[in-house]
Design an enzyme around this catalytic site. Structure first.
Site, PDB file in Angstrom:
ATOM      1  N   ASP A   1      -7.313  -1.132  -7.085  1.00 54.91           N
ATOM      2  CA  ASP A   1      -7.844  -1.756  -5.872  1.00 54.91           C
ATOM      3  C   ASP A   1      -8.311  -3.160  -6.206  1.00 54.91           C
ATOM      4  O   ASP A   1      -8.649  -3.442  -7.362  1.00 54.91           O
ATOM      5  CB  ASP A   1      -9.016  -0.940  -5.310  1.00 54.91           C
ATOM      6  CG  ASP A   1      -9.314  -1.356  -3.884  1.00 54.91           C
ATOM      7  OD1 ASP A   1      -8.594  -0.906  -2.987  1.00 54.91           O
ATOM      8  OD2 ASP A   1     -10.227  -2.172  -3.666  1.00 54.91           O
TER       9      ASP A   1
ATOM     10  N   ARG B   1       0.833  -1.214   0.000  1.00 48.77           N
ATOM     11  CA  ARG B   1       0.000   0.000   0.000  1.00 48.77           C
ATOM     12  C   ARG B   1       0.869   1.267   0.000  1.00 48.77           C
ATOM     13  O   ARG B   1       0.505   2.280   0.591  1.00 48.77           O
ATOM     14  CB  ARG B   1      -0.954   0.008   1.205  1.00 48.77           C
ATOM     15  CG  ARG B   1      -1.811  -1.234   1.328  1.00 48.77           C
ATOM     16  CD  ARG B   1      -2.876  -1.367   0.275  1.00 48.77           C
ATOM     17  NE  ARG B   1      -3.969  -0.437   0.402  1.00 48.77           N
ATOM     18  CZ  ARG B   1      -5.166  -0.737   0.919  1.00 48.77           C
ATOM     19  NH1 ARG B   1      -5.403  -1.949   1.346  1.00 48.77           N
ATOM     20  NH2 ARG B   1      -6.116   0.153   0.970  1.00 48.77           N
TER      21      ARG B   1
ATOM     22  N   TYR C   1     -15.784  -9.715   0.226  1.00 48.62           N
ATOM     23  CA  TYR C   1     -16.313  -8.356   0.005  1.00 48.62           C
ATOM     24  C   TYR C   1     -17.607  -8.385  -0.808  1.00 48.62           C
ATOM     25  O   TYR C   1     -18.513  -7.586  -0.579  1.00 48.62           O
ATOM     26  CB  TYR C   1     -15.272  -7.485  -0.715  1.00 48.62           C
ATOM     27  CG  TYR C   1     -14.178  -7.015   0.224  1.00 48.62           C
ATOM     28  CD1 TYR C   1     -14.421  -5.993   1.148  1.00 48.62           C
ATOM     29  CD2 TYR C   1     -12.923  -7.601   0.211  1.00 48.62           C
ATOM     30  CE1 TYR C   1     -13.424  -5.574   2.027  1.00 48.62           C
ATOM     31  CE2 TYR C   1     -11.928  -7.191   1.082  1.00 48.62           C
ATOM     32  CZ  TYR C   1     -12.184  -6.183   1.988  1.00 48.62           C
ATOM     33  OH  TYR C   1     -11.208  -5.772   2.859  1.00 48.62           O
TER      34      TYR C   1
ATOM     35  N   ARG D   1      -2.617   7.077   1.322  1.00 42.19           N
ATOM     36  CA  ARG D   1      -2.977   8.265   2.096  1.00 42.19           C
ATOM     37  C   ARG D   1      -1.880   8.834   2.988  1.00 42.19           C
ATOM     38  O   ARG D   1      -1.937   9.980   3.386  1.00 42.19           O
ATOM     39  CB  ARG D   1      -4.226   7.975   2.940  1.00 42.19           C
ATOM     40  CG  ARG D   1      -5.479   7.902   2.104  1.00 42.19           C
ATOM     41  CD  ARG D   1      -6.626   7.300   2.873  1.00 42.19           C
ATOM     42  NE  ARG D   1      -6.394   5.890   3.142  1.00 42.19           N
ATOM     43  CZ  ARG D   1      -7.230   5.115   3.814  1.00 42.19           C
ATOM     44  NH1 ARG D   1      -8.329   5.615   4.329  1.00 42.19           N
ATOM     45  NH2 ARG D   1      -6.964   3.836   3.988  1.00 42.19           N
TER      46      ARG D   1
ATOM     47  N   ARG E   1      -5.693  13.197  -4.719  1.00 40.83           N
ATOM     48  CA  ARG E   1      -6.973  12.657  -4.257  1.00 40.83           C
ATOM     49  C   ARG E   1      -8.012  13.761  -4.017  1.00 40.83           C
ATOM     50  O   ARG E   1      -9.215  13.519  -4.109  1.00 40.83           O
ATOM     51  CB  ARG E   1      -6.695  11.843  -3.008  1.00 40.83           C
ATOM     52  CG  ARG E   1      -7.831  11.221  -2.324  1.00 40.83           C
ATOM     53  CD  ARG E   1      -8.394  10.028  -3.072  1.00 40.83           C
ATOM     54  NE  ARG E   1      -9.339   9.353  -2.223  1.00 40.83           N
ATOM     55  CZ  ARG E   1     -10.522   9.867  -1.917  1.00 40.83           C
ATOM     56  NH1 ARG E   1     -10.899  10.998  -2.432  1.00 40.83           N
ATOM     57  NH2 ARG E   1     -11.326   9.228  -1.097  1.00 40.83           N
TER      58      ARG E   1
END
Ligand code: 1CP
Length: 353
Positions: free
Chosen positions: A77, A28, A154, A32, A41
């Site tokens: 993703d 990752r 998911y 962020r 973003r």
């Protein structure tokens, strides 16, 4: 694969070929914790970023330039597969991903579209081509997918879950339906990863983030079996496969999956895993992601412990045991990468054991 890479340390480590130092990347790594990511973003929501090759390429390259890692991983993703199958995906600010209509029965399943990555996930393939051009051989590019089981969790839960009640109900009450859906997802994953390889990624990682919520026999039946199918059927020309199955600690089973590299989380000793798996696979990992909250001196001590635990010789790709946390200071990530670059050659001077 006749590409001239200036830095192919990771590819050599995947194949346990000699390296001058231990290669390092961070799960990752485009995300962020980087102010540069947050700036991009601000201009676009998450899915728009994934679907706009120029934006996806921009954030893919950020950790190469800012942190100095030895590989790029394409910004996307795992949930783009179910989205391409027709499941409506919402990314609510601060709440994570959410599928509006989760798959709970046969009818829901029948409504899913079979994907062809060349058309329905073309935006990822275009981003890969763009990144490859911009990297110009500096470092390898990693492609990825969720494992069939992790995607199923998911798709059935609709979002992240604590007890995974819905997907567990499915495997206990309707195992045949679960297998039918897993087969369908495994075909999509194989098609998608093969298309990524065709578009130029140098290796791929399969994220089985939720393999560890299954009992050992169910892990084998509902997760590992489909991962092995995918690896077997993958159209590749020497591109290695890394398997990350968080919380799954039967390393003999994982080493027999067909993957070239097993990525281990931080709850095990990587040196012990090396003893168990022997020469069969290379290993990736396994610093506790929370170590990056500590000061430089603690990061150094903990990093050295992981390097020493793996020990001498090739076959180790340094990484965290899971993704970097969003509130980590990028300076600490850079310190970690520089530390590995400057201090791991001592593990590659001896004869391989
Ligand atoms: O708001 C934002 O900016 C979105 C945050 C975000 C980011 C940066 C999400 C939502 N996904 C990503 C990118 C991403 N996801 C990458 C980028 C490439 C890189 O590594 O730099 C990768 C590899 C993933 C993979 C992914 N997505 C996994 C497997 C890896 C893991 O960490 O276990 C999983 C489980 C997901 C689902 C997902 N996507 C996003 C979130 C917040 C989540 C977790 C949802 C949950 O379970 O609660």
């Amino acid at each position: 694969m006749t590409e001239n890479l200036q830095n192919d340390l990771i590819l050599r480590a995947c194949n346990k070929l000699p390296v001058e130092r231990t290669p390092v990347w961070i799960m990752r790594q485009a995300g962020r914790y980087l102010p540069e990511y947050r700036k991009v973003r601000k201009k676009a929501d998450f899915l728009t970023m994934c679907k706009t090759p120029e934006l996806a390429a921009e954030v893919t390259l950020q950790p190469i330039e800012i942190i100095g890692v030895d590989a790029a991983i394409i910004f996307s993703d795992i949930l783009v597969i179910p989205e391409a199958m027709g499941m409506e995906l919402q990314m609510l600010e601060g709440q994570g991903p959410n599928f509006l209509n989760p798959i709970r029965n046969k009818t829901d399943f029948r409504n899913l579209k079979k994907i062809d990555a060349e058309s329905s996930l073309k935006y990822v393939l275009d981003a890969i081509s763009l990144v490859k051009r911009e990297l110009n051989g500096r470092v390898p590019l990693i492609g990825f997918s969720g494992s069939p089981w992790t995607l199923l969790t998911y798709m059935v839960e609709g979002k992240g879950s604590k007890n995974f009640s819905n997907v567990k109900k499915l495997i206990f009450n309707e195992p045949e339906l679960a297998h039918e859906i897993l087969d369908f997802i495994a075909d999509a994953v194989t098609n998608y990863l093969s298309a990524q390889i065709e578009s130029g990624v140098n290796l791929v990682q399969i994220f089985d983030t939720w393999g560890g919520i299954l009992s050992p026999s169910h892990f084998e039946e509902f997760s590992l079996r489909y991962i092995s199918h995918v690896i077997q059927k993958l159209k590749r020309d020497g591109q290695p496969v890394i398997l990350f199955a968080k919380g799954m600690h039967d390393f003999v089973k994982l080493a027999n999956s067909g993957a070239d590299v097993i990525s281990v989380d931080w709850t095990v000793n990587i040196g012990e895993v090396r003893k168990i798996t022997g020469s069969k696979v290379a290993l990736q990992g396994n610093l506790d992601p929370a170590v990056l909250y500590a000061n430089f001196s603690t990061i150094e001590t903990e990093t050295e412990k992981v390097l020493r635990s793996y020990g001498y010789g090739s076959g180790h790709i340094f990484n965290l045991g899971h993704g970097i946390l969003p509130d980590v200071n990028p300076e600490n990530a850079k310190f970690l990468v520089d530390y590995i670059k400057n201090n791991s050659s001592k593990y590659h001077k001896e004869i391989e054991i």
